[in-house]
Design a protein around this motif. Structure first.
Motif, PDB file in Angstrom:
ATOM      1  N   TYR A 216      -6.180  18.829  27.915  1.00  0.00           N
ATOM      2  CA  TYR A 216      -5.874  19.101  29.314  1.00  0.00           C
ATOM      3  C   TYR A 216      -5.609  20.598  29.493  1.00  0.00           C
ATOM      4  O   TYR A 216      -4.767  21.165  28.808  1.00  0.00           O
ATOM      5  CB  TYR A 216      -4.657  18.293  29.783  1.00  0.00           C
ATOM      6  N   MET A 217      -6.350  21.244  30.398  1.00  0.00           N
ATOM      7  CA  MET A 217      -6.191  22.679  30.626  1.00  0.00           C
ATOM      8  C   MET A 217      -5.783  22.965  32.063  1.00  0.00           C
ATOM      9  O   MET A 217      -6.310  22.334  32.979  1.00  0.00           O
ATOM     10  CB  MET A 217      -7.497  23.413  30.297  1.00  0.00           C
ATOM     11  N   LYS A 218      -4.869  23.905  32.218  1.00  0.00           N
ATOM     12  CA  LYS A 218      -4.421  24.285  33.572  1.00  0.00           C
ATOM     13  C   LYS A 218      -4.835  25.714  33.881  1.00  0.00           C
ATOM     14  O   LYS A 218      -5.636  25.970  34.755  1.00  0.00           O
ATOM     15  CB  LYS A 218      -2.904  24.138  33.677  1.00  0.00           C
ATOM     16  N   CYS A 219      -4.279  26.686  33.130  1.00  0.00           N
ATOM     17  CA  CYS A 219      -4.569  28.090  33.457  1.00  0.00           C
ATOM     18  C   CYS A 219      -5.899  28.560  32.847  1.00  0.00           C
ATOM     19  O   CYS A 219      -6.587  29.378  33.431  1.00  0.00           O
ATOM     20  CB  CYS A 219      -3.429  28.990  32.997  1.00  0.00           C
ATOM     21  N   GLY A 220      -6.225  28.069  31.665  1.00  0.00           N
ATOM     22  CA  GLY A 220      -7.473  28.463  30.993  1.00  0.00           C
ATOM     23  C   GLY A 220      -7.408  29.822  30.321  1.00  0.00           C
ATOM     24  O   GLY A 220      -8.387  30.253  29.705  1.00  0.00           O
ATOM     25  N   ILE A 221      -6.268  30.493  30.437  1.00  0.00           N
ATOM     26  CA  ILE A 221      -6.197  31.860  29.889  1.00  0.00           C
ATOM     27  C   ILE A 221      -4.948  32.090  29.026  1.00  0.00           C
ATOM     28  O   ILE A 221      -4.487  33.216  28.873  1.00  0.00           O
ATOM     29  CB  ILE A 221      -6.261  32.926  31.013  1.00  0.00           C
ATOM     30  N   GLY A 222      -4.387  31.002  28.494  1.00  0.00           N
ATOM     31  CA  GLY A 222      -3.332  31.167  27.492  1.00  0.00           C
ATOM     32  C   GLY A 222      -1.921  31.360  28.010  1.00  0.00           C
ATOM     33  O   GLY A 222      -1.040  31.722  27.243  1.00  0.00           O
ATOM     34  N   ILE A 223      -1.681  31.127  29.296  1.00  0.00           N
ATOM     35  CA  ILE A 223      -0.353  31.383  29.852  1.00  0.00           C
ATOM     36  C   ILE A 223       0.545  30.138  29.877  1.00  0.00           C
ATOM     37  O   ILE A 223       1.702  30.184  29.481  1.00  0.00           O
ATOM     38  CB  ILE A 223      -0.470  31.951  31.289  1.00  0.00           C
ATOM     39  N   CYS A 224       0.010  29.006  30.304  1.00  0.00           N
ATOM     40  CA  CYS A 224       0.878  27.846  30.586  1.00  0.00           C
ATOM     41  C   CYS A 224       1.273  27.055  29.347  1.00  0.00           C
ATOM     42  O   CYS A 224       2.248  26.306  29.373  1.00  0.00           O
ATOM     43  CB  CYS A 224       0.194  26.928  31.590  1.00  0.00           C
ATOM     44  N   GLY A 225       0.512  27.154  28.283  1.00  0.00           N
ATOM     45  CA  GLY A 225       0.825  26.410  27.050  1.00  0.00           C
ATOM     46  C   GLY A 225       0.440  24.940  27.126  1.00  0.00           C
ATOM     47  O   GLY A 225       0.758  24.158  26.225  1.00  0.00           O
ATOM     48  N   GLY A 226      -0.256  24.551  28.181  1.00  0.00           N
ATOM     49  CA  GLY A 226      -0.602  23.137  28.370  1.00  0.00           C
ATOM     50  C   GLY A 226      -1.594  22.585  27.365  1.00  0.00           C
ATOM     51  O   GLY A 226      -1.664  21.371  27.152  1.00  0.00           O
ATOM     52  N   CYS A 227      -2.358  23.455  26.741  1.00  0.00           N
ATOM     53  CA  CYS A 227      -3.450  22.975  25.882  1.00  0.00           C
ATOM     54  C   CYS A 227      -3.181  23.194  24.395  1.00  0.00           C
ATOM     55  O   CYS A 227      -4.110  23.146  23.593  1.00  0.00           O
ATOM     56  CB  CYS A 227      -4.747  23.671  26.278  1.00  0.00           C
ATOM     57  N   THR A 228      -1.916  23.426  24.028  1.00  0.00           N
ATOM     58  CA  THR A 228      -1.630  23.707  22.617  1.00  0.00           C
ATOM     59  C   THR A 228      -1.724  22.436  21.772  1.00  0.00           C
ATOM     60  O   THR A 228      -1.511  21.333  22.258  1.00  0.00           O
ATOM     61  CB  THR A 228      -0.225  24.309  22.421  1.00  0.00           C
ATOM     62  N   LEU A 236      -5.870  25.912  22.982  1.00  0.00           N
ATOM     63  CA  LEU A 236      -7.307  25.621  22.924  1.00  0.00           C
ATOM     64  C   LEU A 236      -8.121  26.454  23.901  1.00  0.00           C
ATOM     65  O   LEU A 236      -9.312  26.631  23.708  1.00  0.00           O
ATOM     66  CB  LEU A 236      -7.556  24.137  23.173  1.00  0.00           C
ATOM     67  N   CYS A 237      -7.475  26.975  24.949  1.00  0.00           N
ATOM     68  CA  CYS A 237      -8.239  27.775  25.908  1.00  0.00           C
ATOM     69  C   CYS A 237      -8.440  29.216  25.420  1.00  0.00           C
ATOM     70  O   CYS A 237      -9.272  29.936  25.965  1.00  0.00           O
ATOM     71  CB  CYS A 237      -7.571  27.762  27.277  1.00  0.00           C
ATOM     72  N   VAL A 238      -7.690  29.624  24.386  1.00  0.00           N
ATOM     73  CA  VAL A 238      -7.825  30.997  23.867  1.00  0.00           C
ATOM     74  C   VAL A 238      -8.301  30.980  22.407  1.00  0.00           C
ATOM     75  O   VAL A 238      -9.368  31.487  22.087  1.00  0.00           O
ATOM     76  CB  VAL A 238      -6.488  31.773  23.979  1.00  0.00           C
TER      77      VAL A 238
HETATM   78  S1  FES Z   1      -4.615  25.948  29.679  1.00  0.00           S
HETATM   79 FE1  FES Z   1      -2.848  27.223  29.903  1.00  0.00          FE
HETATM   80  S2  FES Z   1      -2.510  27.936  27.865  1.00  0.00           S
HETATM   81 FE2  FES Z   1      -4.378  26.842  27.714  1.00  0.00          FE
END
Ligand code: FES
Ligand SMILES: Cc1cc2nc3c(=O)[nH]c(=O)nc-3n(C[C@H](O)[C@H](O)[C@H](O)COP(=O)(O)OP(=O)(O)OC[C@H]3O[C@@H](n4cnc5c(N)ncnc54)[C@H](O)[C@@H]3O)c2cc1C
Length: 268
Positions: A216-228, A236-238
């Motif tokens: 599950y991805m929210k920001c796509g750029i490594g900020i929210c931590g949702g995809c760790t 996973l987005c970075v």
């Molecule tokens: S989607 Fe936010 S850190 Fe990966």
């Protein structure tokens, strides 16, 4: 890059009743395995892998699965969407003998990869699997690349009978061999449902590999931590979505659980 671009849909191909490929006339700076974040201005922004990328165009291939993708399905040529990206890690480009293993809607990203591998001089074999013939995609496009392709369906309606992993197991010579041939590969790439990749890991043996993960991805750029992913905390987005064998082997949540939008663990 994190610049937002508003693009007109240039072409739509209906692959199956619930999978479509959308093409945009834009020179995207992207490598195989990377993804874009896309919004239709009507709520939400979602990640999609790049299924093809040329000097003038790029494509994504989307499965209709919920509200967002259903809205995307109702779009027509000439409609606008907005994208950010391409984001994330990309596949290592081997020059040797490689095996690509794909399942379902995640197969098209291997098309972009296969083209780049061929250009680099690799010898490419692909296992293109789906549950049934009506869900099997991109067979015609892979055929035109003149690579070795083994199509498969779980229900034996097209190609070899069995899952992509069943075919890989035979091909790698760990079970009764396909056409009595044992194949040796220098590198394996996989993109598909996580449980497919988990099963594949068990038949790969000592061969080096990379897997493409979806979380599950929210920001796509490594900020929210949702995809760790646990316990490494790889975003996973970075650092992903393509992860090396070394990283995959350390992931304790691989094939066990993922997280929903709220961060709650969902067991596979
Ligand atoms: S989607 Fe936010 S850190 Fe990966
Ligand atoms: C790196 C990456 C690449 C992807 N590439 C593709 C692709 O090429 N083609 C394709 O059809 N789909 C792809 N997906 C999945 C795609 O993002 C979801 O199918 C889509 O977001 C579903 O939205 P929805 O509202 O239609 O469905 P929903 O009903 O909201 O969700 C259905 C399922 O889709 C997944 N999903 C929903 N929202 C997200 C989100 N923000 N991030 C990740 N997964 C989500 C969840 O597993 C969820 O259970 C990719 C996901 C990731 C992380």
């Amino acid at each position: 890059m994190d610049k937002r671009l508003t693009l007109k849909i240039d072409k739509i191909v209906e692959e199956t009743t619930n999978i479509k490929t959308f093409t945009f006339k834009h020179k995207l700076d992207a490598k195989p395995g990377q993804f874009i974040m896309l919004t239709d201005f009507e709520g939400g922004e979602k990640p999609f892998s790049i299924s093809n990328c040329t000097k003038a165009k790029f494509s994504i291939t989307v499965k209709k699965i919920g509200d967002f993708t259903t809205r995307l399905f109702n779009k027509c040529v000439g409609d606008y969407v907005s994208i950010r990206g391409a984001f994330g890690s990309s596949f290592f480009i081997s020059k040797n003998k490689v095996l690509l293993v794909g399942g379902g809607y995640a197969v098209p990203t291997l098309y972009f990869l296969a083209k780049v591998l061929l250009k680099a001089g690799a010898h490419v074999t692909l296992i293109n699997g789906a549950r049934t013939k009506s869900e099997h995609i991109f067979a015609d496009r892979f055929k035109k690349l003149h690579i070795d392709v083994i199509n498969s369906t779980d229900d034996d309606s097209f190609g070899e009978k069995g899952t992509s992993v069943d075919v890989a197991r035979k091909l790698l010579g760990l079970r009764p061999k396909l056409g009595n041939q044992k194949h040796d590969f220098d590198f394996i790439y996989a993109s598909g449902p996580e449980m497919m990749m988990k099963a594949l890991q068990d038949v790969i043996g000592e061969i080096d590999y990379e897997f493409l993960f979806e979380r599950y991805m929210k920001c796509g750029i490594g900020i929210c931590g949702g995809c760790t992913m646990d316990p490494l905390g790889v975003r996973l987005c970075v650092e992903g979505p393509v992860l090396s064998k070394k990283k995959v082997e350390q992931l304790t949540e691989f094939g066990k659980y993922h997280r929903d939008a709220s961060g709650k663990r969902i067991t596979f």
